[in-house]
Design a protein around this motif. Structure first.
Motif, PDB file in Angstrom:
ATOM      1  N   GLU A 190       0.834  -1.195   0.000  1.00  0.00           N
ATOM      2  CA  GLU A 190       0.000   0.000   0.000  1.00  0.00           C
ATOM      3  C   GLU A 190       0.874   1.251   0.000  1.00  0.00           C
ATOM      4  OE1 GLU A 190      -3.163  -0.223  -0.401  1.00  0.00           O
ATOM      5  OE2 GLU A 190      -3.230  -2.410  -0.175  1.00  0.00           O
ATOM      6  N   THR A 191       0.470   2.238  -0.792  1.00  0.00           N
ATOM      7  CA  THR A 191       1.248   3.465  -0.851  1.00  0.00           C
ATOM      8  C   THR A 191       1.069   4.324   0.392  1.00  0.00           C
ATOM      9  OG1 THR A 191      -0.557   4.541  -2.049  1.00  0.00           O
ATOM     10  CG2 THR A 191       1.199   3.533  -3.365  1.00  0.00           C
ATOM     11  N   GLU A 192      -0.062   4.158   1.078  1.00  0.00           N
ATOM     12  CA  GLU A 192      -0.337   4.891   2.308  1.00  0.00           C
ATOM     13  C   GLU A 192      -0.863   3.914   3.356  1.00  0.00           C
ATOM     14  OE1 GLU A 192       0.293   8.007   2.899  1.00  0.00           O
ATOM     15  OE2 GLU A 192       0.851   8.599   0.847  1.00  0.00           O
ATOM     16  N   PRO A 193      -0.620   4.198   4.628  1.00  0.00           N
ATOM     17  CA  PRO A 193      -1.214   3.354   5.665  1.00  0.00           C
ATOM     18  C   PRO A 193      -2.728   3.326   5.558  1.00  0.00           C
ATOM     19  CG  PRO A 193       0.436   4.845   6.595  1.00  0.00           C
ATOM     20  CD  PRO A 193       0.195   5.289   5.181  1.00  0.00           C
ATOM     21  N   ALA A 194      -3.330   2.246   6.019  1.00  0.00           N
ATOM     22  CA  ALA A 194      -4.790   2.121   5.974  1.00  0.00           C
ATOM     23  C   ALA A 194      -5.443   3.286   6.712  1.00  0.00           C
ATOM     24  CB  ALA A 194      -5.221   0.804   6.590  1.00  0.00           C
ATOM     25  N   SER A 195      -6.506   3.836   6.123  1.00  0.00           N
ATOM     26  CA  SER A 195      -7.177   4.995   6.711  1.00  0.00           C
ATOM     27  C   SER A 195      -8.421   4.607   7.500  1.00  0.00           C
ATOM     28  CB  SER A 195      -7.559   5.990   5.614  1.00  0.00           C
ATOM     29  OG  SER A 195      -8.428   5.381   4.665  1.00  0.00           O
ATOM     30  N   ILE A 196      -8.827   3.341   7.437  1.00  0.00           N
ATOM     31  CA  ILE A 196     -10.020   2.907   8.163  1.00  0.00           C
ATOM     32  C   ILE A 196      -9.759   3.005   9.664  1.00  0.00           C
ATOM     33  CG2 ILE A 196     -11.514   0.947   8.681  1.00  0.00           C
ATOM     34  CD1 ILE A 196     -11.141   0.005   5.821  1.00  0.00           C
ATOM     35  N   VAL A 197     -10.567   3.800  10.341  1.00  0.00           N
ATOM     36  CA  VAL A 197     -10.322   4.076  11.751  1.00  0.00           C
ATOM     37  C   VAL A 197     -11.014   3.019  12.607  1.00  0.00           C
ATOM     38  CG1 VAL A 197     -10.343   5.855  13.536  1.00  0.00           C
ATOM     39  CG2 VAL A 197     -10.266   6.516  11.132  1.00  0.00           C
ATOM     40  N   ARG A 198     -10.530   1.803  12.506  1.00  0.00           N
ATOM     41  CA  ARG A 198     -11.081   0.722  13.309  1.00  0.00           C
ATOM     42  C   ARG A 198     -10.458   0.760  14.700  1.00  0.00           C
ATOM     43  NH1 ARG A 198     -10.050  -5.746  12.331  1.00  0.00           N
ATOM     44  NH2 ARG A 198     -11.176  -6.485  14.163  1.00  0.00           N
ATOM     45  N   ILE A 199     -11.299   0.785  15.720  1.00  0.00           N
ATOM     46  CA  ILE A 199     -10.800   0.789  17.091  1.00  0.00           C
ATOM     47  C   ILE A 199     -10.433  -0.640  17.491  1.00  0.00           C
ATOM     48  CG2 ILE A 199     -11.322   1.308  19.491  1.00  0.00           C
ATOM     49  CD1 ILE A 199     -11.123   3.779  17.802  1.00  0.00           C
ATOM     50  N   VAL A 200      -9.229  -0.805  18.001  1.00  0.00           N
ATOM     51  CA  VAL A 200      -8.793  -2.100  18.500  1.00  0.00           C
ATOM     52  C   VAL A 200      -8.477  -1.959  19.983  1.00  0.00           C
ATOM     53  CG1 VAL A 200      -7.897  -2.874  16.277  1.00  0.00           C
ATOM     54  CG2 VAL A 200      -6.396  -1.627  17.844  1.00  0.00           C
ATOM     55  N   GLY A 201      -8.332  -3.086  20.651  1.00  0.00           N
ATOM     56  CA  GLY A 201      -8.008  -3.075  22.069  1.00  0.00           C
ATOM     57  C   GLY A 201      -6.636  -3.664  22.315  1.00  0.00           C
ATOM     58  N   LEU A 202      -5.770  -2.916  22.972  1.00  0.00           N
ATOM     59  CA  LEU A 202      -4.493  -3.471  23.419  1.00  0.00           C
ATOM     60  C   LEU A 202      -4.718  -4.086  24.785  1.00  0.00           C
ATOM     61  CD1 LEU A 202      -1.856  -0.766  22.380  1.00  0.00           C
ATOM     62  CD2 LEU A 202      -2.385  -2.932  21.246  1.00  0.00           C
ATOM     63  N   HIS A 203      -4.473  -5.398  24.857  1.00  0.00           N
ATOM     64  CA  HIS A 203      -4.676  -6.129  26.106  1.00  0.00           C
ATOM     65  C   HIS A 203      -3.470  -5.985  27.036  1.00  0.00           C
ATOM     66  CE1 HIS A 203      -8.558  -7.811  25.376  1.00  0.00           C
ATOM     67  NE2 HIS A 203      -8.205  -8.487  24.310  1.00  0.00           N
ATOM     68  N   ILE A 204      -3.609  -6.537  28.211  1.00  0.00           N
ATOM     69  CA  ILE A 204      -2.627  -6.314  29.279  1.00  0.00           C
ATOM     70  C   ILE A 204      -1.206  -6.648  28.836  1.00  0.00           C
ATOM     71  CG2 ILE A 204      -1.897  -7.020  31.591  1.00  0.00           C
ATOM     72  CD1 ILE A 204      -4.871  -7.476  32.251  1.00  0.00           C
ATOM     73  N   ARG A 205      -1.010  -7.834  28.231  1.00  0.00           N
ATOM     74  CA  ARG A 205       0.351  -8.215  27.881  1.00  0.00           C
ATOM     75  C   ARG A 205       0.949  -7.287  26.830  1.00  0.00           C
ATOM     76  NH1 ARG A 205       4.984  -9.109  29.686  1.00  0.00           N
ATOM     77  NH2 ARG A 205       6.359 -10.437  28.445  1.00  0.00           N
ATOM     78  N   SER A 206       0.160  -6.860  25.868  1.00  0.00           N
ATOM     79  CA  SER A 206       0.670  -5.925  24.863  1.00  0.00           C
ATOM     80  C   SER A 206       1.007  -4.579  25.489  1.00  0.00           C
ATOM     81  CB  SER A 206      -0.351  -5.740  23.743  1.00  0.00           C
ATOM     82  OG  SER A 206      -0.526  -6.940  23.019  1.00  0.00           O
ATOM     83  N   LEU A 207       0.213  -4.137  26.451  1.00  0.00           N
ATOM     84  CA  LEU A 207       0.518  -2.886  27.143  1.00  0.00           C
ATOM     85  C   LEU A 207       1.836  -3.015  27.908  1.00  0.00           C
ATOM     86  CD1 LEU A 207      -3.067  -2.118  28.482  1.00  0.00           C
ATOM     87  CD2 LEU A 207      -1.873  -0.899  26.651  1.00  0.00           C
ATOM     88  N   GLU A 208       2.064  -4.180  28.494  1.00  0.00           N
ATOM     89  CA  GLU A 208       3.339  -4.404  29.177  1.00  0.00           C
ATOM     90  C   GLU A 208       4.507  -4.324  28.198  1.00  0.00           C
ATOM     91  OE1 GLU A 208       1.966  -7.249  32.919  1.00  0.00           O
ATOM     92  OE2 GLU A 208       2.793  -8.177  31.116  1.00  0.00           O
ATOM     93  N   LEU A 209       4.337  -4.904  27.019  1.00  0.00           N
ATOM     94  CA  LEU A 209       5.407  -4.852  26.023  1.00  0.00           C
ATOM     95  C   LEU A 209       5.676  -3.414  25.586  1.00  0.00           C
ATOM     96  CD1 LEU A 209       4.541  -7.938  23.772  1.00  0.00           C
ATOM     97  CD2 LEU A 209       5.927  -7.834  25.847  1.00  0.00           C
ATOM     98  N   MET A 210       4.604  -2.629  25.425  1.00  0.00           N
ATOM     99  CA  MET A 210       4.795  -1.227  25.079  1.00  0.00           C
ATOM    100  C   MET A 210       5.581  -0.507  26.182  1.00  0.00           C
ATOM    101  SD  MET A 210       3.437  -0.955  22.103  1.00  0.00           S
ATOM    102  CE  MET A 210       3.551  -2.694  21.682  1.00  0.00           C
ATOM    103  N   ALA A 211       5.271  -0.812  27.437  1.00  0.00           N
ATOM    104  CA  ALA A 211       6.002  -0.201  28.549  1.00  0.00           C
ATOM    105  C   ALA A 211       7.472  -0.619  28.531  1.00  0.00           C
ATOM    106  CB  ALA A 211       5.356  -0.588  29.875  1.00  0.00           C
ATOM    107  N   MET A 212       7.757  -1.868  28.168  1.00  0.00           N
ATOM    108  CA  MET A 212       9.140  -2.344  28.117  1.00  0.00           C
ATOM    109  C   MET A 212       9.983  -1.609  27.096  1.00  0.00           C
ATOM    110  SD  MET A 212       8.986  -6.478  28.367  1.00  0.00           S
ATOM    111  CE  MET A 212       7.827  -7.266  29.466  1.00  0.00           C
ATOM    112  N   ARG A 213       9.339  -1.040  26.084  1.00  0.00           N
ATOM    113  CA  ARG A 213      10.096  -0.348  25.043  1.00  0.00           C
ATOM    114  C   ARG A 213       9.861   1.164  25.052  1.00  0.00           C
ATOM    115  NH1 ARG A 213      12.156  -4.552  25.666  1.00  0.00           N
ATOM    116  NH2 ARG A 213      12.507  -6.160  24.076  1.00  0.00           N
TER     117      ARG A 213
END
Length: 476
Positions: free
Chosen positions: A35-58
């Motif tokens: 794709e020439t541009e990132p997807a523009s569809i504003v779909r709301i997703v949920g970051l669960h606990i473990r993914s939030l922890e990974l974000m905190a680690m970085r």
């Protein structure tokens, strides 16, 4: 030909996360996306606990929090409305609702900031691997060379198909329409009708979004057989079938459809080519686990592939990616199958749903399901050892600050309360944190770069064995 250490096909959340993890170890990375541009569809997703922890680690969590909305960590399993049990083992025991394009943007910016190259409008159409690397051909005929290729290119993955890896499972039986539209009916009437319809159709929802716009999710029996987005007429037709009214739906911002296919790649690695994210597994979105599963794949793979490229990986380290992540995906596929059954309107599944709803009043049952959905129950099979071995470590307080804030560089860590141990010989790969006051219940533990516990104990000889197992031979 231009040469790289790793070429990643696909710049979604999985590909961008993997690129960033590799760049922490100075791996030369090119990310390609058709794709020439990132997807523009504003779909709301949920970051669960473990993914939030990974974000905190970085060091990414604060940026995510600025762009998302915290929600209670409950009601995930088959949309059974039960609150999360008290005392979940995490400093981030909530759900973060956030638009998927924002997740991609933040992760891509993080990867680029670390030095990854991202090239949009370029698709992998073919590749050939040999003992030294992979030659990749793009859709414009250009050829590139890399030591490894990773397919993060979605459920219809070209990399997986060209690799010849089987993708067994079940095809879609039903579809869901999702979009953002304006409605001509007052909001209180919409809310009342949604409450009525959800007594039968648990996945049906109409949620106010902004300026009179609603996010609409409509379950559809059967599949259309096409990949094209639905039309406004399709939405009106299925809204009437489900609720008896189309709410005067008009002026759509975007419309999409997705199925409930469930498939798992037979292998995650063939030689120098690997798969991650939706290229390796697909399942219904019930429980909101898909994006999280892909990000966690990338976190598991990144440091191992970097170790292979940097030359210090033990011989079987890269094999542990499939050995650890394939069973995790199997479990996610099974729990989404179970959830889909519980969302059926048939009498039998509805009876089971009522029974499970009662059982979830028991803390142990509710806790087990929440930990499963949010991926904080994962224990990798690292062989014989204490129960904590193979599990992730929650963020804990140390005299140097929060532990996760000390893991931003993607290195291993020895958390040592004894002040008697050493990582001499591995100090280029493993940090040594000596702190007798650290808030853990064991004398010492060795963390892998993905935050999972590789060893616990007090014996230096035993520690040395595990350092060699996960971080290779000591530097001379």
């Amino acid at each position: 030909m231009d040469t790289f250490d790793v070429i990643i096909s696909g710049c979604g959340p999985t590909g961008a996360m993997l690129a960033a993890e590799l760049r922490l170890h100075d791996v030369r990375v090119l990310v390609l996306d058709q794709e020439t541009e990132p997807a523009s569809i504003v779909r709301i997703v949920g970051l669960h606990i473990r993914s939030l922890e990974l974000m905190a680690m970085r060091g990414l969590l604060d940026r995510m929090l600025e762009r998302g909305r915290k929600r209670p960590a409950g009601g995930f399993f088959a949309a059974i409305n039960k609150p999360a049990p008290a005392g979940l083992d995490s400093a981030h025991a909530y759900l973060l609702g956030i638009p998927q394009p924002v997740v991609v943007q933040l992760l891509e910016e993080h990867a680029v900031r670390l030095g990854a190259q991202v090239r949009r409008g370029s698709a992998v159409v073919d590749f050939v691997q040999d003992d030294e690397g992979v030659t990749v051909r793009l859709d414009d005929g250009e050829r590139l060379r890399s030591r490894y290729l990773v397919g993060c290119d979605g459920s219809r993955s070209t990399v997986r198909k060209m690799l010849g890896v089987g993708f067994p499972g079940e095809p879609s039986r039903n579809e869901t329409l999702m979009g953002e539209l304006e409605l001509a009916v007052p909001q209180d009437e919409v809310a009342a009708k949604v409450t009525e319809v959800r007594e039968t159709y648990k996945t049906f929802s109409i949620t106010p979004f902004a300026d009179g716009i609603y996010r609409v999710v409509v379950p559809v029996a059967g599949v259309s057989g096409g990949a094209e987005p639905p039309t406004l007429g399709d939405f009106r037709k299925h809204l009437r079938a489900i609720s008896g009214t189309d709410f005067g739906a008009h002026s759509p911002r975007w419309l999409s459809r997705f199925g409930d296919a469930t498939r798992l790649a037979e292998h995650y690695r063939v030689g120098r080519v690997l798969l991650a994210g939706d290229a390796a597994h697909i399942h219904p979105p019930t429980g909101g686990q898909g994006l999280n599963l892909g990000i966690q794949d990338a976190f598991n793979l990144g440091w191992k592939l970097a170790a292979q490229i940097r030359g210090w990986a033990p011989g079987t380290l890269l094999d542990t990616y499939e050995a650890e992540r394939h069973p995790v995906a199997e479990d996610v596929l099974d729990n989404t199958r179970a959830q889909m059954e519980l969302l059926s309107t048939e009498p039998g599944p509805q009876a089971v749903r009522r029974l499970l709803t009662e059982l979830m009043d028991f803390d142990e049952v509710n806790r087990r399901l929440i930990e499963k959905i949010t991926a904080i129950d994962i224990r990798y099979d690292l062989g014989e050892g204490p129960d904590l071995q193979g599990r992730r470590l929650r963020d804990v307080k140390t005299k140097y600050g929060d532990l996760y804030a000390l893991l931003h560089h993607g290195r291993g860590m020895l958390l040592d309360r004894t002040e008697q141990l050493t990582v001499d010989g591995w100090s280029d790969r493993v940090d040594h944190l000596t702190d007798p006051t650290a808030a853990v219940d064991v004398p010492a533990l060795l963390l892998r770069p993905d935050g999972h516990i590789a060893w616990l104990g007090t014996d230096q000889h035993d520690l040395t064995t595990h350092l060699t197992r996960w971080f290779g031979k000591p530097a001379s």
